[in-house]
Structures are given as C-alpha cells and as structure tokens.
Scaffold this motif. Structure first.
Motif, PDB file in Angstrom:
ATOM      1  N   HIS A 152       0.824  -1.210   0.000  1.00 50.69           N
ATOM      2  CA  HIS A 152       0.000   0.000   0.000  1.00 50.69           C
ATOM      3  C   HIS A 152       0.861   1.264   0.000  1.00 50.69           C
ATOM      4  O   HIS A 152       1.918   1.312   0.620  1.00 50.69           O
ATOM      5  N   TRP A 153       0.353   2.291  -0.639  1.00 46.58           N
ATOM      6  CA  TRP A 153       0.825   3.673  -0.484  1.00 46.58           C
ATOM      7  C   TRP A 153       2.253   3.915  -0.982  1.00 46.58           C
ATOM      8  O   TRP A 153       2.886   4.895  -0.606  1.00 46.58           O
ATOM      9  N   THR A 154       2.758   3.029  -1.842  1.00 48.63           N
ATOM     10  CA  THR A 154       4.111   3.210  -2.359  1.00 48.63           C
ATOM     11  C   THR A 154       4.062   3.618  -3.827  1.00 48.63           C
ATOM     12  O   THR A 154       3.135   3.266  -4.561  1.00 48.63           O
ATOM     13  N   TRP A 155       5.085   4.360  -4.252  1.00 50.29           N
ATOM     14  CA  TRP A 155       5.183   4.754  -5.653  1.00 50.29           C
ATOM     15  C   TRP A 155       5.287   3.519  -6.546  1.00 50.29           C
ATOM     16  O   TRP A 155       4.768   3.505  -7.668  1.00 50.29           O
ATOM     17  N   ALA A 156       5.955   2.480  -6.052  1.00 53.64           N
ATOM     18  CA  ALA A 156       6.103   1.258  -6.844  1.00 53.64           C
ATOM     19  C   ALA A 156       4.738   0.625  -7.120  1.00 53.64           C
ATOM     20  O   ALA A 156       4.468   0.163  -8.233  1.00 53.64           O
ATOM     21  N   ALA A 157       3.847   0.602  -6.112  1.00 57.94           N
ATOM     22  CA  ALA A 157       2.511   0.034  -6.316  1.00 57.94           C
ATOM     23  C   ALA A 157       1.715   0.871  -7.308  1.00 57.94           C
ATOM     24  O   ALA A 157       0.969   0.327  -8.138  1.00 57.94           O
ATOM     25  N   LEU A 158       1.860   2.184  -7.242  1.00 58.20           N
ATOM     26  CA  LEU A 158       1.156   3.048  -8.199  1.00 58.20           C
ATOM     27  C   LEU A 158       1.659   2.798  -9.611  1.00 58.20           C
ATOM     28  O   LEU A 158       0.860   2.691 -10.556  1.00 58.20           O
ATOM     29  N   LYS A 159       2.975   2.675  -9.787  1.00 61.71           N
ATOM     30  CA  LYS A 159       3.544   2.439 -11.117  1.00 61.71           C
ATOM     31  C   LYS A 159       3.052   1.095 -11.673  1.00 61.71           C
ATOM     32  O   LYS A 159       2.674   0.992 -12.858  1.00 61.71           O
ATOM     33  N   THR A 160       3.030   0.055 -10.841  1.00 64.86           N
ATOM     34  CA  THR A 160       2.523  -1.243 -11.283  1.00 64.86           C
ATOM     35  C   THR A 160       1.060  -1.142 -11.696  1.00 64.86           C
ATOM     36  O   THR A 160       0.637  -1.706 -12.718  1.00 64.86           O
ATOM     37  N   THR A 161       0.269  -0.413 -10.918  1.00 65.40           N
ATOM     38  CA  THR A 161      -1.153  -0.246 -11.234  1.00 65.40           C
ATOM     39  C   THR A 161      -1.333   0.486 -12.553  1.00 65.40           C
ATOM     40  O   THR A 161      -2.141   0.085 -13.405  1.00 65.40           O
ATOM     41  N   GLN A 162      -0.590   1.559 -12.762  1.00 66.69           N
ATOM     42  CA  GLN A 162      -0.674   2.316 -14.014  1.00 66.69           C
ATOM     43  C   GLN A 162      -0.333   1.434 -15.206  1.00 66.69           C
ATOM     44  O   GLN A 162      -1.052   1.431 -16.220  1.00 66.69           O
ATOM     45  N   ASP A 163       0.751   0.679 -15.105  1.00 63.80           N
ATOM     46  CA  ASP A 163       1.192  -0.166 -16.218  1.00 63.80           C
ATOM     47  C   ASP A 163       0.176  -1.267 -16.518  1.00 63.80           C
ATOM     48  O   ASP A 163      -0.114  -1.563 -17.682  1.00 63.80           O
ATOM     49  N   THR A 164      -0.372  -1.876 -15.465  1.00 65.52           N
ATOM     50  CA  THR A 164      -1.327  -2.971 -15.652  1.00 65.52           C
ATOM     51  C   THR A 164      -2.631  -2.456 -16.244  1.00 65.52           C
ATOM     52  O   THR A 164      -3.205  -3.082 -17.148  1.00 65.52           O
ATOM     53  N   VAL A 165      -3.108  -1.325 -15.766  1.00 66.11           N
ATOM     54  CA  VAL A 165      -4.332  -0.736 -16.317  1.00 66.11           C
ATOM     55  C   VAL A 165      -4.126  -0.375 -17.786  1.00 66.11           C
ATOM     56  O   VAL A 165      -4.993  -0.633 -18.631  1.00 66.11           O
ATOM     57  N   ARG A 166      -2.993   0.210 -18.115  1.00 65.52           N
ATOM     58  CA  ARG A 166      -2.707   0.581 -19.506  1.00 65.52           C
ATOM     59  C   ARG A 166      -2.748  -0.654 -20.409  1.00 65.52           C
ATOM     60  O   ARG A 166      -3.346  -0.639 -21.490  1.00 65.52           O
ATOM     61  N   GLN A 167      -2.157  -1.746 -19.951  1.00 65.07           N
ATOM     62  CA  GLN A 167      -2.141  -2.958 -20.762  1.00 65.07           C
ATOM     63  C   GLN A 167      -3.522  -3.597 -20.829  1.00 65.07           C
ATOM     64  O   GLN A 167      -3.930  -4.112 -21.876  1.00 65.07           O
ATOM     65  N   PHE A 168      -4.275  -3.559 -19.736  1.00 62.49           N
ATOM     66  CA  PHE A 168      -5.644  -4.084 -19.722  1.00 62.49           C
ATOM     67  C   PHE A 168      -6.525  -3.343 -20.726  1.00 62.49           C
ATOM     68  O   PHE A 168      -7.288  -3.955 -21.477  1.00 62.49           O
ATOM     69  N   LEU A 169      -6.412  -2.022 -20.760  1.00 65.12           N
ATOM     70  CA  LEU A 169      -7.190  -1.239 -21.719  1.00 65.12           C
ATOM     71  C   LEU A 169      -6.776  -1.554 -23.153  1.00 65.12           C
ATOM     72  O   LEU A 169      -7.606  -1.598 -24.056  1.00 65.12           O
ATOM     73  N   SER A 170      -5.495  -1.805 -23.350  1.00 68.70           N
ATOM     74  CA  SER A 170      -4.999  -2.111 -24.682  1.00 68.70           C
ATOM     75  C   SER A 170      -5.527  -3.456 -25.182  1.00 68.70           C
ATOM     76  O   SER A 170      -6.068  -3.553 -26.291  1.00 68.70           O
ATOM     77  N   VAL A 171      -5.402  -4.508 -24.376  1.00 63.50           N
ATOM     78  CA  VAL A 171      -5.829  -5.834 -24.824  1.00 63.50           C
ATOM     79  C   VAL A 171      -7.349  -5.929 -24.918  1.00 63.50           C
ATOM     80  O   VAL A 171      -7.879  -6.801 -25.611  1.00 63.50           O
ATOM     81  N   SER A 172      -8.056  -5.022 -24.236  1.00 60.23           N
ATOM     82  CA  SER A 172      -9.518  -4.989 -24.314  1.00 60.23           C
ATOM     83  C   SER A 172     -10.008  -4.112 -25.453  1.00 60.23           C
ATOM     84  O   SER A 172     -11.218  -3.894 -25.604  1.00 60.23           O
ATOM     85  N   GLU A 173      -9.073  -3.574 -26.272  1.00 61.14           N
ATOM     86  CA  GLU A 173      -9.370  -2.707 -27.413  1.00 61.14           C
ATOM     87  C   GLU A 173     -10.086  -1.424 -26.975  1.00 61.14           C
ATOM     88  O   GLU A 173     -10.861  -0.833 -27.720  1.00 61.14           O
ATOM     89  N   ILE A 174      -9.816  -1.011 -25.748  1.00 62.89           N
ATOM     90  CA  ILE A 174     -10.387   0.224 -25.224  1.00 62.89           C
ATOM     91  C   ILE A 174      -9.439   1.392 -25.474  1.00 62.89           C
ATOM     92  O   ILE A 174      -9.844   2.544 -25.594  1.00 62.89           O
ATOM     93  N   ASP A 175      -8.148   1.099 -25.557  1.00 62.88           N
ATOM     94  CA  ASP A 175      -7.131   2.123 -25.793  1.00 62.88           C
ATOM     95  C   ASP A 175      -6.184   1.612 -26.861  1.00 62.88           C
ATOM     96  O   ASP A 175      -6.195   0.433 -27.223  1.00 62.88           O
ATOM     97  N   LYS A 176      -5.357   2.507 -27.358  1.00 64.36           N
ATOM     98  CA  LYS A 176      -4.373   2.119 -28.371  1.00 64.36           C
ATOM     99  C   LYS A 176      -3.417   1.088 -27.800  1.00 64.36           C
ATOM    100  O   LYS A 176      -3.221   0.982 -26.584  1.00 64.36           O
ATOM    101  N   ALA A 177      -2.807   0.327 -28.697  1.00 65.10           N
ATOM    102  CA  ALA A 177      -1.887  -0.732 -28.278  1.00 65.10           C
ATOM    103  C   ALA A 177      -0.726  -0.149 -27.501  1.00 65.10           C
ATOM    104  O   ALA A 177      -0.203   0.914 -27.831  1.00 65.10           O
TER     105      ALA A 177
END
Length: 338
Positions: free
Chosen positions: A232-257
C-alpha cells in the motif's frame, strides 16, 4: 485448510507431541513499516458518478464493443487504483470502442482514511470483498458494505471483462489473482503483467468480486481478475497499477496498443488455503509472498498446537498474513504449473 488435495500430498497440518510455540519468532503481531509515499487523492469531484449510482462512471465509444470495467477502493485504504481511475477521468479519457466503466467501490471506507492509523479504513463494518454473492449472505446485518454491494450488483452483472485493483499490507512483489476459473487465468495472461498469476478459490469467509458466478460460470463469457500491486501507499505500487491498467485497456481494445512485457509468465494453482484455527497463528520466518519452499514437509508456521508444513516440493507461498485472526486466511499454498 481448504480445499483438500490428493492423498498423495503430505498433510499440511499436524499436531506434534512437543509444541514449538516458544521457539517461533513473533512475526504474527509485528506490523511492517508503513511508508505513506502516496498522498490520499481528492475524489470529491468523482463521487457522484454519471449513471445514477455513486462512484460509477460510464464512458461510451462511438464504435460498438464489450463492456469493460475497472474497479478500485474495494478496501478504503488501498487507493493507488483510485488515483489511476481519477487520472483517466480527469484527462477526459474516451474508449476506442465499446463501454468502459470506472467504479470507486467503497467510498465510505475511503472517507475514513487517516495517515495516523492507515489500516483502520479497510472497511466500515465488514470486508466488502467477501460479499459478492446474490444476495450477499452471512454478512453483518444492515452493514454499509452489504448495502453497497446490493446497489452495485445489477450493474456489475452487465460487465464483460473486469480488472479489480488492490494493493497489499505486507511487502511483496505484485501478482494477479485469477480466481477459480480458467477464464480468469486467460484474462490475466493476456494482460501479461505482473508476471505471476495465481489461480485460487478465494476465502472461506465469502466470495470476492472476481468469484461471482457471472465471471466464473462456464455458461458466461464474462471474465475477471484481481491485481495485487505491491505494498500500500508506495510509488512502486502506483507504477505497477498504471502499467497494468494501460495494458488491460490495450488488450480490451479500449485504448491504443501499448508495449507488451516480454517477461515470462508463471502460473500457479492454489492447492491449500490455510485458515487460522486459533488466535495464535505464527510463521516461523517472515516469508515474502512468492517464496518457493524447495522441500515437501518443511515447517512454515504454527497454529496453536498444530504445525503447518509444505505438502509438496517447490511449494509457492501466496500472500502470507502476519496478523492472522481466527478463521481468516493465513496463507495460500500453490503448485507452479510446468
């Protein structure tokens, strides 16, 4: 211990003639260092939502497509995911196709967060992530969380693909929980990060969001998985969340690859969920989540008079809980797929 495994496995719970309690380190009652690197976000602008349900935002593309959702704040003190969702809304994100729902789940618990006692805002009355059946059963009467789940369930059941964002109290590498269905494993593998995917049956206390029949039934195409992004509450956890969300949106065709991680994936199946039978569950060592114990029969914990031992070689420990209360999950034991 649930569920049982094959009789060929070593029994994980034994009661020796001589108790080892006095020899064990007091890891069970020691909190980790709690660095609060991430300030609590201001969500006041997003609490109302735009569909008539508080905290639920529905974004629709011009092109048809699936209904994809990202949820955050299942627990009120896990707000790295809320930061990411608020940023998408602030930027005016528009999906490429279909519908994207961004959902802030337990806003009441989040409102109680205090840096002076950050673990106390996990929930208001009870853990929301044990209530996702229809209708919620076995929960506290008239609880805040039960009312919120009932409010959200009809909307959740319209979702085709869901990513639930969490973080961890104890320091650990991130992982993806895929739930009990191979559909969850498939979704997690398509996202490709974090590199560890754990297929599991949830908790004895009740079903998680990703355990809903809507997402696990073989008669439904809907899929869900759960990100545990790190402490919780670490920059590393935020970075992991950002990267995972970005990839989730990409593979779901919601955002660019986006650039896909080339790191090889490890998939592990939980074979034993170790539930504390007493209020004196203690690990013999402060094991990190993801630790692989090489030898079958290795002592890893003591639960009152019982010894907890690994049931097979190369046993993976998933999210050990060093403040385990009676009847709560202490650790999950998993076998890595070859």
């Amino acid at each position: 211990m649930e569920p049982p495994t094959s009789g060929r496995d070593f029994s994980v719970r034994t009661t020796p003639k001589k108790r080892l309690s006095e020899q064990l380190p007091p890891t069970s009652r020691t909190l980790p260092s709690l660095p609060i690197e991430l300030p609590q976000p201001d969500l006041s602008y997003w609490c109302e939502g735009n569909v008539g349900i508080p905290g639920v935002h529905r974004l629709t593309a011009a092109l048809p497509g699936p209904h994809v959702a990202i949820t955050a704040l299942m627990h009120g003190n896990e707000y790295a995911g809320a930061i990411v969702l608020a940023d998408l809304l602030r930027r005016g994100f528009v999906p490429r196709r279909g519908t994207l729902s961004l959902i802030f789940l337990n806003l009441a618990a989040f409102a109680r967060f205090s840096p002076q006692n950050p673990i106390m805002s996990r929930f208001v009355d009870e853990d929301m992530n044990r209530l996702w059946d229809t209708p919620p059963a076995g929960s506290a009467s008239h609880s805040s969380e039960q009312a919120r789940v009932r409010q959200l369930l009809p909307y959740i059941e319209t979702i085709d693909r869901l990513l639930d964002l969490h973080s961890m109290l104890w320091p650990a590498d991130p992982l993806m929980l895929a739930g009990p269905s191979e559909k969850g494993v498939s979704l997690a593998a398509s996202i490709g990060m974090p590199p560890l995917i754990v297929a599991d049956g949830g908790h004895r206390a009740g079903p998680r969001l990703i355990d809903m029949t809507h997402f696990t039934s073989p008669h439904s195409a809907a899929q869900a998985c759960l990100l545990e992004a790190g402490q919780h509450w670490t920059w590393a956890a935020l970075k992991t969340t950002q990267d995972t969300v970005r990839q989730f949106l990409s593979v779901s065709e919601i955002d660019k690859a986006s650039e896909h991680s080339e790191e090889p994936l490890t998939i592990a199946d939980v074979t034993h969920r170790i539930t504390a039978h007493t209020g004196h569950f203690r690990f013999i060592h402060p094991f990190a989540s993801g630790t692989v114990i090489p030898a079958r029969g290795t002592l890893i914990a003591q639960d009152g008079p019982d010894e907890i031992r690994t049931p097979y070689d190369h046993c993976l420990l998933v999210m050990p809980n060093f403040r385990t209360a009676r009847n709560h999950t202490a650790v999950r034991l998993a076998r890595i797929r070859s």
